[in-house]
Design an enzyme around this catalytic site. Sequence first.
Site, PDB file in Angstrom:
ATOM      1  N   HIS A 195     -11.951  -3.345  10.062  1.00  9.84           N
ATOM      2  CA  HIS A 195     -10.782  -4.150   9.673  1.00  9.84           C
ATOM      3  C   HIS A 195     -10.682  -5.319  10.654  1.00  9.84           C
ATOM      4  CE1 HIS A 195      -6.136  -4.209   8.980  1.00  9.84           C
ATOM      5  NE2 HIS A 195      -6.749  -4.993   8.122  1.00  9.84           N
TER       6      HIS A 195
ATOM      7  N   ARG B 182       2.155 -12.142  -1.137  1.00  9.11           N
ATOM      8  CA  ARG B 182       0.768 -12.502  -0.848  1.00  9.11           C
ATOM      9  C   ARG B 182       0.303 -13.758  -1.576  1.00  9.11           C
ATOM     10  NH1 ARG B 182      -2.132  -8.961   2.837  1.00  9.11           N
ATOM     11  NH2 ARG B 182      -0.733  -7.176   3.123  1.00  9.11           N
TER      12      ARG B 182
ATOM     13  N   SER C 195      -2.353  -5.050  10.015  1.00  3.67           N
ATOM     14  CA  SER C 195      -1.947  -6.000   8.982  1.00  3.67           C
ATOM     15  C   SER C 195      -0.701  -6.768   9.391  1.00  3.67           C
ATOM     16  CB  SER C 195      -1.680  -5.269   7.664  1.00  3.67           C
ATOM     17  OG  SER C 195      -2.873  -4.727   7.157  1.00  3.67           O
TER      18      SER C 195
ATOM     19  N   LYS D  28      -9.579  -2.573   0.484  1.00  4.29           N
ATOM     20  CA  LYS D  28      -9.520  -1.517   1.498  1.00  4.29           C
ATOM     21  C   LYS D  28     -10.295  -0.263   1.070  1.00  4.29           C
ATOM     22  CE  LYS D  28      -6.524  -4.077   3.796  1.00  4.29           C
ATOM     23  NZ  LYS D  28      -6.935  -4.934   4.903  1.00  4.29           N
TER      24      LYS D  28
ATOM     25  N   TYR E 212      -0.849  -3.111  -7.543  1.00  2.00           N
ATOM     26  CA  TYR E 212      -0.664  -4.077  -6.464  1.00  2.00           C
ATOM     27  C   TYR E 212      -1.732  -3.984  -5.380  1.00  2.00           C
ATOM     28  CZ  TYR E 212       1.785  -7.166  -3.260  1.00  2.00           C
ATOM     29  OH  TYR E 212       2.125  -8.225  -2.452  1.00  2.00           O
TER      30      TYR E 212
ATOM     31  N   ASP F 290     -10.312 -10.664   7.321  1.00  2.80           N
ATOM     32  CA  ASP F 290      -9.788  -9.306   7.186  1.00  2.80           C
ATOM     33  C   ASP F 290     -10.798  -8.198   7.426  1.00  2.80           C
ATOM     34  OD1 ASP F 290      -7.519  -7.649   6.593  1.00  2.80           O
ATOM     35  OD2 ASP F 290      -8.386  -7.203   4.650  1.00  2.80           O
TER      36      ASP F 290
ATOM     37  N   CYS G  67      -0.355  -9.109  11.557  1.00  2.00           N
ATOM     38  CA  CYS G  67      -0.236  -9.396  12.995  1.00  2.00           C
ATOM     39  C   CYS G  67      -1.009 -10.650  13.396  1.00  2.00           C
ATOM     40  CB  CYS G  67      -0.718  -8.198  13.811  1.00  2.00           C
ATOM     41  SG  CYS G  67       0.450  -6.828  13.857  1.00  2.00           S
TER      42      CYS G  67
ATOM     43  N   ARG H 156       0.841  -1.196   0.000  1.00  2.00           N
ATOM     44  CA  ARG H 156       0.000   0.000   0.000  1.00  2.00           C
ATOM     45  C   ARG H 156       0.879   1.250   0.000  1.00  2.00           C
ATOM     46  NH1 ARG H 156      -2.370  -2.662   4.393  1.00  2.00           N
ATOM     47  NH2 ARG H 156      -1.537  -1.063   5.766  1.00  2.00           N
TER      48      ARG H 156
END
Length: 617
Positions: free
Chosen positions: A246, A385, A268, A226, A217, A293, A270, A77
């Site tokens: 989130h 990813r 993110s 998002k 991406y 997510d 975690c 991001r």
Amino acid sequence: MTKTTFENWTENRALINWIRKCRDLCKPDNVWFCDGSKEEAQELVSKMLKSGTLTKLNETARPKSYLARSTPEDVARVEERTFICSEKKEDAGPTNHWADPAEMKTKLDSLFQGCMEGRTMYVIPFSMGPLGSPLSQIGVQITDSPYVVASMRIMTRMGKKIIQLLGPNGSFVPCLHSVGMPLKKGMKDVPWPCNTNERYICHFPKTKEIASFGSGYGGNALLGKKCFALRIASVMAKEEGWLAEHMLILGITNPEGKKKYMAAAFPSACGKTNLAMMTPTLPGWKVETVGDDIAWMRFGKDGRLYAINPEAGFFGVAPGTSEKSNPNAMKTIAKNTIFTNVALTDKGDVWWEGMTEKPPSHLIDWEGRDWTPKSEGPAAHPNSRFTTSASECPVIDPNWESPQGVPISAIIFGGRRSSTIPLVMKALSWEHGVFFGASLSSEMTAAQEGTIGKLRHDPFAMLPFTGYNMGDYFQHWLDIGNKHDKDKLPQIFLVNWFRKGKEGSLLWPGYGENSRVLKWIFECCDGAPITAKTAAGYLPKKRTLDTSGLNLKKEADELFKINKADWLEEVEELKQYFTLFDPRFPESLNQELLKLEKRLKTSSSQKAKTNANEDIF
């Protein structure tokens, strides 16, 4: 490729007009109306294999799976190029980058002018959430990236069935995206086109529009993720009285067959996916996945909070995912998966750091170079990813596509904290739980831009994802509690799997052992008298957290230690941090902070560091 005209594809005049406007602006060579079929997906894959965007993996080792490599400048991001274009700057707030909507639209018009020359313009109708659910929303993304189309097919419900659902008068969120690399006559394309000089990810809260330019991406390009599911949806949620968060959603069933659903917010990388797909170590307990997510939550007629996962797939962080950390994720990505920026083995399979204890002797790294264990740098990018359908998950919850959603009993917040925060703690009230969320901080990971390991505030794990002023967002959470029956609200908890001892090693084993914490939370929600009141919140009473079979005698005290000095330091730091949101920071959260300070100062040091069966106020 779907051979059709605008009118044959949809009767929705607003949609037709918007697509024509985008076509006239971007000037693509042709328009592809996506139908979501398997034949279309295969045609796109064939196109990307030919262009070098995708590499087919070994069919025996990883059936119907592919590897993509982005450019090194397009791997995560780009928060500093992400804008909230509200009418007033103060409505975007201090945690967002703001741009004037009129000025930004002028800028974007100049960037999108002719940007798809030499390329195909794909039109992707998609639903965020189960088809026809009152909790779902419809979007339409335009893009010139076949990689985005293939990924959106996995991450959302997309295709002609959405057009049928939209009908002639239905509303949708328009999402315009381009990699920003027109192909002039005679120019040769590249496997991963992008424009690193001009990158903009823009959100217009008033008109509910999204525009993204320059990046190909992840959340920069998959605009249902998002951009729609959090930044725009959070604005919708505030206006309409619901929550767009989130958060993962999981169902947990005890040995007696009783089931509860929980939502949990972590920054993110975690451990959200690991928790959502956990294999419990406790006999008889079962965890099933609703989402890993994002959660959209509304109140039902019975007064309880219900959640859906608006996505249809997982866009998970690969490094650290293994048979030890997340065996269900490894099963989920065994086939039908797009991997991005992971390493390629000599046998045509994928590998990343943490996947096995010992790395292979030779790999092709994420940049396409030879790699050995002696090479500098990782084989897979830290933010590499996997993109795979939720239907591939072996522990997907049977109600994951329920139109009414699943009832939420507990909301959990957590981040990476080496010290201060105990393993688990229950909020004293809804307002105190909102304070948990507002004060959340975590050590940074590769999914964010910044120094890895540095502590940063990430309220509600929504720092980069709230589409309006964060102070107003805090107030929205408080309003939710004030407007609904407090006895039916979910209970709120704070967890920390990452607390370390004096030697720097983790005190808690984590992974499947986290089911022990979920069991305690489950029992709290059942009304069991298993909490001990402390200055910071409710901790487990002695012997109420199931640690059977774990040798944690030395670690137990440290895991639950409420160190007065550390917490008072936390209070002072939060006082300073919360001024960032003035004048919109809710007074009730200021009061929660002052009450915490008072409780800490009036508690004895000896009592403050124990989880004994007593009230330490």
